[in-house]
Design a protein around this motif. Structure first.
Motif, PDB file in Angstrom:
ATOM      1  N   CYS A   1       0.825  -1.216   0.000  1.00  0.00           N
ATOM      2  CA  CYS A   1       0.000   0.000   0.000  1.00  0.00           C
ATOM      3  C   CYS A   1       0.855   1.259   0.000  1.00  0.00           C
ATOM      4  O   CYS A   1       0.451   2.284  -0.535  1.00  0.00           O
ATOM      5  CB  CYS A   1      -0.932   0.000   1.206  1.00  0.00           C
ATOM      6  N   GLY A   2       2.034   1.183   0.589  1.00  0.00           N
ATOM      7  CA  GLY A   2       2.898   2.353   0.630  1.00  0.00           C
ATOM      8  C   GLY A   2       3.400   2.765  -0.734  1.00  0.00           C
ATOM      9  O   GLY A   2       3.715   3.938  -0.966  1.00  0.00           O
ATOM     10  N   SER A   3       3.497   1.814  -1.660  1.00  0.00           N
ATOM     11  CA  SER A   3       3.964   2.111  -3.017  1.00  0.00           C
ATOM     12  C   SER A   3       2.825   2.262  -4.006  1.00  0.00           C
ATOM     13  O   SER A   3       3.064   2.488  -5.190  1.00  0.00           O
ATOM     14  CB  SER A   3       4.907   0.992  -3.498  1.00  0.00           C
ATOM     15  N   ALA A   4       1.587   2.112  -3.539  1.00  0.00           N
ATOM     16  CA  ALA A   4       0.422   2.346  -4.391  1.00  0.00           C
ATOM     17  C   ALA A   4       0.045   3.821  -4.316  1.00  0.00           C
ATOM     18  O   ALA A   4       0.490   4.553  -3.433  1.00  0.00           O
ATOM     19  CB  ALA A   4      -0.741   1.468  -3.951  1.00  0.00           C
ATOM     20  N   TYR A   5      -0.805   4.254  -5.231  1.00  0.00           N
ATOM     21  CA  TYR A   5      -1.050   5.691  -5.327  1.00  0.00           C
ATOM     22  C   TYR A   5      -1.638   6.318  -4.058  1.00  0.00           C
ATOM     23  O   TYR A   5      -1.325   7.480  -3.759  1.00  0.00           O
ATOM     24  CB  TYR A   5      -1.872   6.039  -6.575  1.00  0.00           C
ATOM     25  N   PRO A   6      -2.450   5.602  -3.238  1.00  0.00           N
ATOM     26  CA  PRO A   6      -2.917   6.258  -2.000  1.00  0.00           C
ATOM     27  C   PRO A   6      -1.765   6.601  -1.047  1.00  0.00           C
ATOM     28  O   PRO A   6      -1.725   7.703  -0.488  1.00  0.00           O
ATOM     29  CB  PRO A   6      -3.864   5.224  -1.392  1.00  0.00           C
ATOM     30  N   GLY A   7      -0.853   5.663  -0.864  1.00  0.00           N
ATOM     31  CA  GLY A   7       0.283   5.931   0.004  1.00  0.00           C
ATOM     32  C   GLY A   7       1.178   7.018  -0.532  1.00  0.00           C
ATOM     33  O   GLY A   7       1.666   7.876   0.208  1.00  0.00           O
TER      34      GLY A   7
END
Length: 211
Positions: free
Chosen positions: A8-14
Protein backbone atom coordinates in the motif's frame (compact mmCIF):
# COMPACT_ATOMS: atom_id res chain seq x y z
CA UNK A 1 -1.22 -14.85 -3.91
CA UNK A 2 -1.79 -11.31 -5.11
CA UNK A 3 -2.34 -10.05 -1.57
CA UNK A 4 1.17 -11.21 -0.63
CA UNK A 5 2.63 -9.01 -3.37
CA UNK A 6 0.73 -5.80 -2.61
CA UNK A 7 2.39 -2.79 -1.00
CA UNK A 8 0.00 0.00 0.00
CA UNK A 9 2.90 2.35 0.63
CA UNK A 10 3.96 2.11 -3.02
CA UNK A 11 0.42 2.35 -4.39
CA UNK A 12 -1.05 5.69 -5.33
CA UNK A 13 -2.92 6.26 -2.00
CA UNK A 14 0.28 5.93 0.00
CA UNK A 15 2.24 8.02 -2.47
CA UNK A 16 -0.43 10.74 -2.41
CA UNK A 17 -0.27 10.76 1.37
CA UNK A 18 3.47 11.41 1.18
CA UNK A 19 3.03 14.13 -1.46
CA UNK A 20 0.30 15.91 0.52
CA UNK A 21 1.98 15.42 3.89
CA UNK A 22 -1.14 13.64 5.08
CA UNK A 23 -1.93 10.69 7.29
CA UNK A 24 -3.84 8.02 5.37
CA UNK A 25 -6.05 5.04 6.05
CA UNK A 26 -6.77 2.55 3.26
CA UNK A 27 -9.76 0.22 3.19
CA UNK A 28 -9.39 -2.06 0.19
CA UNK A 29 -9.91 -5.66 -0.86
CA UNK A 30 -8.71 -7.09 -4.16
CA UNK A 31 -11.43 -7.90 -6.66
CA UNK A 32 -14.34 -6.25 -4.85
CA UNK A 33 -16.76 -3.93 -6.59
CA UNK A 34 -19.51 -1.50 -5.68
CA UNK A 35 -22.44 -3.66 -6.84
CA UNK A 36 -20.76 -6.90 -7.90
CA UNK A 37 -17.28 -8.29 -7.51
CA UNK A 38 -14.91 -9.28 -10.31
CA UNK A 39 -15.84 -12.53 -12.07
CA UNK A 40 -19.16 -12.35 -10.21
CA UNK A 41 -21.00 -14.44 -12.83
CA UNK A 42 -18.32 -17.12 -13.09
CA UNK A 43 -16.74 -17.45 -9.65
CA UNK A 44 -17.32 -15.91 -6.27
CA UNK A 45 -14.72 -13.81 -4.51
CA UNK A 46 -12.68 -15.62 -1.88
CA UNK A 47 -14.54 -13.45 0.62
CA UNK A 48 -17.97 -14.25 -0.80
CA UNK A 49 -20.44 -12.25 -2.84
CA UNK A 50 -20.64 -9.12 -0.68
CA UNK A 51 -19.26 -6.03 -2.45
CA UNK A 52 -16.99 -3.40 -0.92
CA UNK A 53 -19.67 -1.23 0.79
CA UNK A 54 -20.36 -4.14 3.14
CA UNK A 55 -16.72 -4.25 4.25
CA UNK A 56 -15.44 -0.71 4.61
CA UNK A 57 -17.16 0.07 7.97
CA UNK A 58 -15.74 -3.04 9.66
CA UNK A 59 -12.93 -2.95 12.15
CA UNK A 60 -11.95 -6.47 11.00
CA UNK A 61 -12.93 -6.94 7.40
CA UNK A 62 -13.33 -10.70 7.71
CA UNK A 63 -15.65 -10.43 10.72
CA UNK A 64 -19.17 -9.13 10.13
CA UNK A 65 -19.70 -8.91 13.89
CA UNK A 66 -17.11 -6.15 14.05
CA UNK A 67 -19.48 -3.70 12.38
CA UNK A 68 -19.83 -0.81 12.57
CA UNK A 69 -16.51 0.94 12.80
CA UNK A 70 -16.60 3.96 15.05
CA UNK A 71 -15.00 6.94 13.37
CA UNK A 72 -13.26 9.00 16.06
CA UNK A 73 -12.15 12.57 15.48
CA UNK A 74 -10.20 14.03 13.86
CA UNK A 75 -12.23 13.12 10.81
CA UNK A 76 -10.53 13.12 7.41
CA UNK A 77 -10.44 16.15 5.18
CA UNK A 78 -10.64 13.99 2.06
CA UNK A 79 -12.01 10.56 1.14
CA UNK A 80 -10.99 9.04 -2.18
CA UNK A 81 -13.39 6.45 -3.62
CA UNK A 82 -11.97 4.19 -6.31
CA UNK A 83 -14.72 1.72 -7.18
CA UNK A 84 -16.41 0.52 -10.37
CA UNK A 85 -13.61 -1.26 -12.20
CA UNK A 86 -14.54 -4.70 -10.95
CA UNK A 87 -18.25 -4.08 -11.58
CA UNK A 88 -17.74 -3.51 -15.30
CA UNK A 89 -14.70 -5.66 -16.12
CA UNK A 90 -14.36 -9.46 -16.16
CA UNK A 91 -18.14 -9.82 -16.21
CA UNK A 92 -18.66 -11.22 -19.73
CA UNK A 93 -20.90 -8.27 -20.50
CA UNK A 94 -23.17 -8.79 -17.49
CA UNK A 95 -22.72 -5.38 -15.93
CA UNK A 96 -25.00 -3.52 -13.52
CA UNK A 97 -27.70 -1.24 -14.89
CA UNK A 98 -27.01 2.45 -14.39
CA UNK A 99 -29.92 2.89 -11.98
CA UNK A 100 -28.53 0.12 -9.74
CA UNK A 101 -25.00 1.49 -9.90
CA UNK A 102 -26.22 5.03 -9.20
CA UNK A 103 -28.27 3.85 -6.23
CA UNK A 104 -25.34 1.92 -4.76
CA UNK A 105 -22.99 4.87 -5.26
CA UNK A 106 -25.48 7.23 -3.62
CA UNK A 107 -25.83 4.92 -0.62
CA UNK A 108 -22.07 4.60 -0.22
CA UNK A 109 -21.40 8.34 -0.43
CA UNK A 110 -24.29 9.06 1.91
CA UNK A 111 -22.81 6.59 4.41
CA UNK A 112 -19.37 8.17 4.11
CA UNK A 113 -20.67 11.68 4.78
CA UNK A 114 -22.78 10.51 7.73
CA UNK A 115 -19.77 8.71 9.21
CA UNK A 116 -17.71 11.88 9.16
CA UNK A 117 -20.08 14.56 10.39
CA UNK A 118 -22.53 15.07 7.54
CA UNK A 119 -22.66 17.18 4.41
CA UNK A 120 -21.79 20.38 6.30
CA UNK A 121 -18.66 18.96 7.94
CA UNK A 122 -16.32 20.26 5.24
CA UNK A 123 -15.43 16.76 4.06
CA UNK A 124 -14.42 16.43 0.42
CA UNK A 125 -14.99 13.22 -1.55
CA UNK A 126 -13.09 12.47 -4.74
CA UNK A 127 -14.35 9.67 -6.97
CA UNK A 128 -11.51 8.52 -9.20
CA UNK A 129 -11.60 6.20 -12.19
CA UNK A 130 -9.41 4.96 -15.03
CA UNK A 131 -5.62 4.60 -14.62
CA UNK A 132 -5.34 2.03 -17.40
CA UNK A 133 -2.96 1.94 -20.34
CA UNK A 134 -3.27 1.32 -24.10
CA UNK A 135 -1.73 -2.15 -23.89
CA UNK A 136 -4.08 -3.72 -21.35
CA UNK A 137 -6.62 -4.97 -23.90
CA UNK A 138 -3.89 -7.02 -25.58
CA UNK A 139 -3.14 -8.70 -22.26
CA UNK A 140 -6.76 -9.11 -21.17
CA UNK A 141 -9.57 -8.40 -23.68
CA UNK A 142 -12.19 -8.14 -20.90
CA UNK A 143 -10.34 -5.47 -18.95
CA UNK A 144 -10.68 -1.79 -19.83
CA UNK A 145 -10.03 0.35 -16.77
CA UNK A 146 -11.73 3.34 -18.36
CA UNK A 147 -14.91 1.41 -19.21
CA UNK A 148 -16.55 2.23 -15.83
CA UNK A 149 -15.67 5.93 -15.92
CA UNK A 150 -18.81 7.26 -17.66
CA UNK A 151 -20.91 5.30 -15.14
CA UNK A 152 -18.92 6.61 -12.16
CA UNK A 153 -19.18 10.18 -13.46
CA UNK A 154 -22.93 9.76 -13.95
CA UNK A 155 -23.31 8.40 -10.40
CA UNK A 156 -21.40 11.36 -8.93
CA UNK A 157 -23.52 13.85 -10.86
CA UNK A 158 -26.69 12.02 -9.79
CA UNK A 159 -25.61 12.24 -6.15
CA UNK A 160 -24.97 15.98 -6.40
CA UNK A 161 -28.21 16.62 -8.28
CA UNK A 162 -30.32 14.65 -5.84
CA UNK A 163 -28.93 16.62 -2.91
CA UNK A 164 -28.94 19.93 -4.74
CA UNK A 165 -25.19 20.27 -4.26
CA UNK A 166 -23.58 23.00 -6.33
CA UNK A 167 -20.30 22.99 -4.44
CA UNK A 168 -17.20 20.89 -4.90
CA UNK A 169 -17.83 18.67 -1.88
CA UNK A 170 -17.91 15.76 -4.31
CA UNK A 171 -15.87 15.65 -7.49
CA UNK A 172 -15.08 13.13 -10.22
CA UNK A 173 -11.55 12.70 -11.58
CA UNK A 174 -10.85 10.68 -14.71
CA UNK A 175 -7.29 9.34 -15.00
CA UNK A 176 -6.90 8.79 -18.78
CA UNK A 177 -6.12 5.37 -20.23
CA UNK A 178 -4.67 6.75 -23.47
CA UNK A 179 -1.02 6.39 -22.49
CA UNK A 180 -0.58 9.96 -21.33
CA UNK A 181 -0.37 8.83 -17.68
CA UNK A 182 0.40 5.10 -17.60
CA UNK A 183 1.99 3.95 -20.85
CA UNK A 184 2.05 0.20 -20.28
CA UNK A 185 5.83 -0.10 -20.39
CA UNK A 186 7.37 -3.00 -18.50
CA UNK A 187 8.80 -0.80 -15.75
CA UNK A 188 5.31 0.48 -14.88
CA UNK A 189 3.65 -2.91 -14.51
CA UNK A 190 3.66 -5.44 -11.70
CA UNK A 191 1.88 -8.69 -10.87
CA UNK A 192 -0.62 -9.99 -13.45
CA UNK A 193 -0.59 -6.78 -15.46
CA UNK A 194 -1.52 -4.56 -12.55
CA UNK A 195 0.43 -1.36 -12.08
CA UNK A 196 3.68 -1.59 -10.19
CA UNK A 197 5.21 1.17 -8.10
CA UNK A 198 6.26 3.23 -11.14
CA UNK A 199 2.77 3.06 -12.64
CA UNK A 200 1.22 4.11 -9.35
CA UNK A 201 3.70 6.96 -9.07
CA UNK A 202 2.54 8.29 -12.43
CA UNK A 203 -1.08 8.16 -11.25
CA UNK A 204 -0.22 9.89 -7.97
CA UNK A 205 1.62 12.70 -9.76
CA UNK A 206 -1.44 13.22 -12.00
CA UNK A 207 -3.91 13.32 -9.09
CA UNK A 208 -1.88 15.30 -6.54
CA UNK A 209 -2.47 18.82 -7.97
CA UNK A 210 -6.15 18.05 -8.53
CA UNK A 211 -6.69 16.85 -4.98
Amino acid sequence: MGWMLENCGSAYPGLLGDMLGAEISVQALSGLGLVQNAYYHTSQSLLGSLPMPAYWPRVLQHNAKSETMQFPKPWPNLVVVDLGGNDFNHQEGQVPADFLFNAAFFKLLDTVFKAYGGLCSGLKVAAVCGMGDPTEASRDPDNDRCKPCPHVKMAVEAFKTRLGMETDNVAFFDVPCDGSIVTGSADELGCLGHKGSEGHLRVAKFLEPKL
